[in-house]
Design an enzyme around this catalytic site. Structure first.
Site, mmCIF file in Angstrom:
data_model
loop_
_atom_site.group_PDB
_atom_site.id
_atom_site.type_symbol
_atom_site.label_atom_id
_atom_site.label_comp_id
_atom_site.label_asym_id
_atom_site.label_seq_id
_atom_site.Cartn_x
_atom_site.Cartn_y
_atom_site.Cartn_z
ATOM 1 N N SER A 182 0.629 -1.229 0.025
ATOM 2 C CA SER A 182 0.335 0.044 0.304
ATOM 3 C C SER A 182 0.645 1.406 0.360
ATOM 4 O O SER A 182 2.234 1.208 0.477
ATOM 5 C CB SER A 182 -1.162 0.306 1.222
ATOM 6 O OG SER A 182 -1.769 0.666 1.141
ATOM 7 N N PRO A 183 0.531 2.220 -0.366
ATOM 8 C CA PRO A 183 0.958 3.210 -0.720
ATOM 9 C C PRO A 183 1.099 3.898 0.511
ATOM 10 O O PRO A 183 -0.220 3.903 0.920
ATOM 11 C CB PRO A 183 0.581 4.623 -1.323
ATOM 12 C CG PRO A 183 -1.319 3.742 -1.533
ATOM 13 C CD PRO A 183 -0.755 2.359 -1.643
ATOM 14 N N GLN A 187 1.255 6.832 -7.320
ATOM 15 C CA GLN A 187 -0.129 7.435 -6.601
ATOM 16 C C GLN A 187 -0.505 9.143 -7.001
ATOM 17 O O GLN A 187 1.179 9.287 -5.867
ATOM 18 C CB GLN A 187 -1.121 7.495 -5.490
ATOM 19 C CG GLN A 187 -1.985 7.338 -4.700
ATOM 20 C CD GLN A 187 -2.378 7.401 -3.101
ATOM 21 O OE1 GLN A 187 -1.386 7.953 -2.536
ATOM 22 N NE2 GLN A 187 -2.877 6.518 -2.822
ATOM 23 N N TYR A 214 -8.235 14.581 0.995
ATOM 24 C CA TYR A 214 -7.571 15.655 0.236
ATOM 25 C C TYR A 214 -8.037 16.630 -0.275
ATOM 26 O O TYR A 214 -9.197 16.158 -0.659
ATOM 27 C CB TYR A 214 -6.158 14.655 0.034
ATOM 28 C CG TYR A 214 -5.401 14.190 1.092
ATOM 29 C CD1 TYR A 214 -4.730 15.053 1.532
ATOM 30 C CD2 TYR A 214 -5.110 12.392 0.362
ATOM 31 C CE1 TYR A 214 -4.025 13.743 2.609
ATOM 32 C CE2 TYR A 214 -4.352 12.204 1.013
ATOM 33 C CZ TYR A 214 -3.750 12.552 3.069
ATOM 34 O OH TYR A 214 -3.025 11.720 3.299
ATOM 35 N N ARG A 272 -8.243 5.967 -6.291
ATOM 36 C CA ARG A 272 -9.032 5.780 -4.651
ATOM 37 C C ARG A 272 -9.795 6.520 -3.570
ATOM 38 O O ARG A 272 -10.003 8.064 -3.480
ATOM 39 C CB ARG A 272 -7.111 6.222 -3.010
ATOM 40 C CG ARG A 272 -8.232 5.863 -1.551
ATOM 41 C CD ARG A 272 -6.798 5.944 -0.902
ATOM 42 N NE ARG A 272 -5.848 4.265 -0.853
ATOM 43 C CZ ARG A 272 -5.135 3.540 -0.462
ATOM 44 N NH1 ARG A 272 -4.095 4.225 0.725
ATOM 45 N NH2 ARG A 272 -5.323 2.789 -0.211
ATOM 46 N N ARG A 322 1.108 -2.080 7.114
ATOM 47 C CA ARG A 322 1.573 -2.044 7.920
ATOM 48 C C ARG A 322 2.614 -3.431 8.406
ATOM 49 O O ARG A 322 3.403 -2.747 8.988
ATOM 50 C CB ARG A 322 0.696 -1.798 9.070
ATOM 51 C CG ARG A 322 0.676 -0.871 10.154
ATOM 52 C CD ARG A 322 -0.624 -0.069 11.115
ATOM 53 N NE ARG A 322 -0.502 0.814 11.057
ATOM 54 C CZ ARG A 322 -2.219 1.820 10.708
ATOM 55 N NH1 ARG A 322 -1.839 1.196 9.450
ATOM 56 N NH2 ARG A 322 -2.331 3.273 11.142
#
Length: 783
Positions: A418-419, A496, A577, A625, A719
């Site tokens: 994952s980014p 991304q 964002y 996303r 993680r």
């Protein structure tokens, strides 16, 4: 103690007998409004684990219940003219009347006072009459006591979407049977299981809209039962369906399941000059949908838990505090699983494009409590056959290791790094850190490595240490990383692109996540002048000129990404964002054509996407996303996510990367393992577009379950990859030699691979021995 149990269902009766057994000096009375042999419903289901709990609590009662049970291990699913049967599930059925009679007899044998045909109009008056020191409110789903003290208990009752009716039949089902039938108005399902020597429960369920479309809301019982008999005739073998609620008129026996949650389980009332605790138990305190068969289980285990607390000899207040604290958590676990299960049955149509093999797997794992490896413990032969089917008829392969092709890009497996923001760029330029960080994970077995959110402008960075792609130096640094990944691994690498919007100009993560810079802040842009939080600066609302400049900057960055050789592009429209600030009604207060309706709120993000789609190579995947839920009272919900994803699909998105939350500081997600996966599931199976699941996916077992059930096409894992760059390689080795053989290990790592395989072989041998013991490895819900 003087104990008064109001309500003679499983909770009240079992608690009474356990407490009387614990101390015969207790004076215990159970008051029930019905007669001893009155009951509604048919059979109830308990798992093998719950039977073990009963055995530990009171062996004589457990023996009587066990002798009366009809036990079976198989689940059979009938769908579109085909069926799939799986074994090893281990649960039992018993008539509700028989269960209550056993508990009643045990109570009488121990000296509990049972008072039948007593309708309690005033619990306080009755408590005073019996000089009660403790009142157990076990008066069922429609608890009067819960209602009377609602200000204390704070009940939350959610009526679910399906209508269902409890019926019986003389057809003896030799497996727990799920039968699905399609009509001109939609799908019906039956849940059927045998509970005594000659009778089975037969529950018919359908969404309320389908129920009404067939006119069942206007039918009397005989006509509605005849409808069900005709619809499910092929499973009944000429047997009729029977009602034991003939006293109900019209369609009153078709109900919507009420999910009950109470904030507090104990109320104290001054009665007869003393403070008397009134304690909720069983359905009065909570309900769990019948599709996981846990209502009676929860009631019995409430009784066990509270009785065990009394056995500690602690003061009454501490006993009740411990009971509520522990049981409320255990119940919440079951209710979370029940919610997932309930929603699956409410939305059967979502999964009907699946072949029966995957439809069955999806059904068996619908609650997310039953995992891939748990199914292997239950029925290894069936699961191995399913893995082979999923892999295209070849050898059985763990689902997360099967390849996935999107456009011209084939990923070797379903695991994505994952980014993740790493805060190590200098002036937006990726450093050697990024080469090592991303390169190590590309060598670690994941199929796709995503670069952290990268801004098209200096002001679009989250922090001064975040990456950007607006100049040649940044492009050259990214190209170096891309070339390393391509030259040294078989992984693909994606970028991304995103702009921080109202969440920009903040400190690096370890200095305070989303906290503003102490000095050197830059101006922010957003859909509306709304700060991310009270301590964040207020952004300026974007003008049309701002939008044009920003779109051009996004396009220039995408062109640079093409030149770098990235395999995959993703546009970040989530997490509060810049682009997300337009999409969410919680952050978009515009009154122009970019505000108001969801279509208008998506207008600018779609403009950016369309402009990028025009310059990004058509043969390469382009994903988006989104935040599928804002977790805010005035934010987007899962229903809105469907509409948002539909708009991006129509605009040319190849995949939806499904996240949620972080819209503002007030967002309050309901966390749990794989907690965002249901959003990805819904988007994928309702819209027919590929999805990526993210969020609390931490084990290979999670990923295998998600992919096998068709809940998503890819699993993005963050993680665990921070802790272990070779997470995928290690997970594959632990799954065994077959899995390892389907994993692309870099040549320098082969000696480590062999060592891991030797260790994995020992682990599998130990697991095989453990599976032969009567270990409680199966979740207690019956799925």
């Amino acid at each position: 103690m003087n104990i008064l149990c109001i309500g003679g269902g499983p909770a009240g009766l079992y608690f009474a007998l356990l407490m009387k057994q614990q101390n015969p000096a207790h004076r215990i009375t159970v008051v029930e409004r019905n007669r001893p042999f009155d009951t509604f419903g048919w059979g109830v289901v308990l798992s093998d684990q719950t039977l073990a709990n009963l055995q530990a609590a009171d062996a004589p009662t457990a023996v009587l219940i066990g002798d009366a049970f009809n036990h079976w291990d198989d689940i059979e699913v009938f769908f579109k003219g085909r069926s799939v049967r799986s074994t090893g599930h281990g649960f039992c059925g018993i008539g509700r009347k028989r269960l209550l009679n056993i508990l009643q007899d045990r109570c009488l044998a121990l000296g509990v006072d049972l008072q039948f045909e007593t309708d309690v109009a005033d619990d306080q008056q009755l408590a005073a009459q019996y000089d009660a020191d403790l009142v157990i409110a076990s008066d069922g789903l429609n608890s009067r006591i819960r209602t009377r003290y609602a200000s204390t208990f704070q009940p939350d009752i959610d009526l679910r979407e399906c209508r269902f009716v409890w019926l019986g039949t003389q057809k003896k089902f030799d497996a727990f049977t799920f039968a699905f039938e399609e009509t001109e108005h939609g799908w019906f399902q039956a849940h059927a299981y045998q509970f005594d020597t000659d009778t089975s429960t037969f529950i018919v369920e359908t969404p309320e809209a389908v129920w009404k479309a067939h006119g069942l809301d206007a039918m009397e019982q005989p006509e509605a039962i005849a409808f069900c008999e005709k619809l499910f005739a092929k499973y009944l073998d000429g047997n009729t369906l029977i009602s034991n609620a003939t006293h109900l008129r019209g369609s009153a026996n078709w109900i919507r399941f009420p999910r009950v949650i109470c904030n507090t389980w104990v109320h104290r009332e001054s009665i007869g000059g003393k403070q008397v605790p009134i304690v909720l138990m069983g359905d009065a305190a909570h309900t769990a949908h019948f599709s996981i068969g846990s209502g009676t289980k929860l009631a019995l285990e409430d009784a066990i838990d509270l009785a065990n607390e009394f056995a500690t000899g602690l003061p009454l207040d501490e006993v009740l505090q411990h009971y509520e604290a522990r049981r409320s958590v255990e119940v919440l676990k079951i209710q979370n699983a029940a919610r997932n299960s309930t929603e699956w049955f409410e939305n059967v149509a979502r999964y009907t494009a699946m072949p029966v093999e995957q439809f069955t797997y999806s059904l068996l794992t619908r609650s997310q409590r039953i995992s891939h490896e748990n199914l292997r413990l239950r029925d290894a032969a069936w699961l191995e056959g399913y893995e082979a089917w999923l892999a295209g008829g070849k050898a059985a392969v763990p689902p997360m290791l099967t390849p996935f092709t999107l456009k011209s890009v084939t990923l070797k497996n379903r695991i994505v790094v994952s980014p993740m923001a790493t805060y190590n760029a200098v002036d937006g330029v990726p450093q050697d850190f990024h080469l090592v960080h991303l390169g190590a994970r590309a060598l670690g077995g994941a199929a796709l490595v995503m670069v952290e959110m990268t801004s098209p402008t200096p002001e679009g960075r989250i922090t001064p240490a975040c990456t950007g792609l607006w100049n040649d130096a940044q492009q050259a640094a990214f190209a170096r990383i891309v070339h390393f990944v391509h030259d040294s691994s078989t992984a693909k690498i994606g970028l991304q692109l995103g702009h921080s919007g109202p969440k920009g100009s903040t400190r690096v993560g370890w200095e305070g996540t989303d906290e503003p810079l102490e000095t050197g802040n830059w101006p922010l842009l957003a859909a509306s002048p709304m700060a991310y939080g009270a301590q964040n600066q207020t952004p300026a609302a974007m003008t049309r000129a701002d939008m044009d400049r920003m779109t051009a900057a996004f396009v220039a960055s995408a062109q640079r990404a093409v030149a770098c050789g990235f395999d995959w592009l993703e546009l970040h429209c989530a997490h509060g964002y810049l682009l997300a600030s337009f999409i969410s009604p919680a952050t978009n207060q515009r009154t122009d054509e970019y505000g108001g309706s969801l279509h208008n709120r998506c207008r600018y993000p779609l403009e950016v996407f369309t402009a990028l789609r025009a310059v990004w190579p058509d043969e390469k995947p382009f994903s988006v996303r989104i935040s599928a839920h804002d977790w805010l009272p005035d934010g987007n919900t899962a229903d809105d996510a469907i509409a948002i994803a539909r708009l991006f699909k129509a605009a040319g998105a190849d995949l939806i990367d499904v996240s949620s939350g972080q819209t503002t500081r007030a967002s309050r997600p309901v966390y749990g393992r794989m907690y965002q996966t249901p959003f990805a599931d819904r988007i994928r199976n309702e819209l027919g577009i590929a999805t990526m699941a993210v969020g609390a996916i931490t084990e290979a077992d999670h990923a295998n379950s998600i992919i096998a059930a068709g809940r998503a096409d890819l699993c993005a894992i963050a993680r665990p990859h921070l802790a272990d760059p070779a997470w995928t390689l290690h997970a594959a080795a632990q799954l065994g030699p077959v899995a390892a053989a389907h994993t692309d290990w870099p040549a320098p790592y082969w000696s480590g691979r062999d060592q891991l395989l030797r260790e994995a072989s020992k682990l599998k041998q130990a697991a095989a021995l453990a599976s032969q013991a009567p270990a409680a490895t199966k979740p207690e819900a019956i799925e």
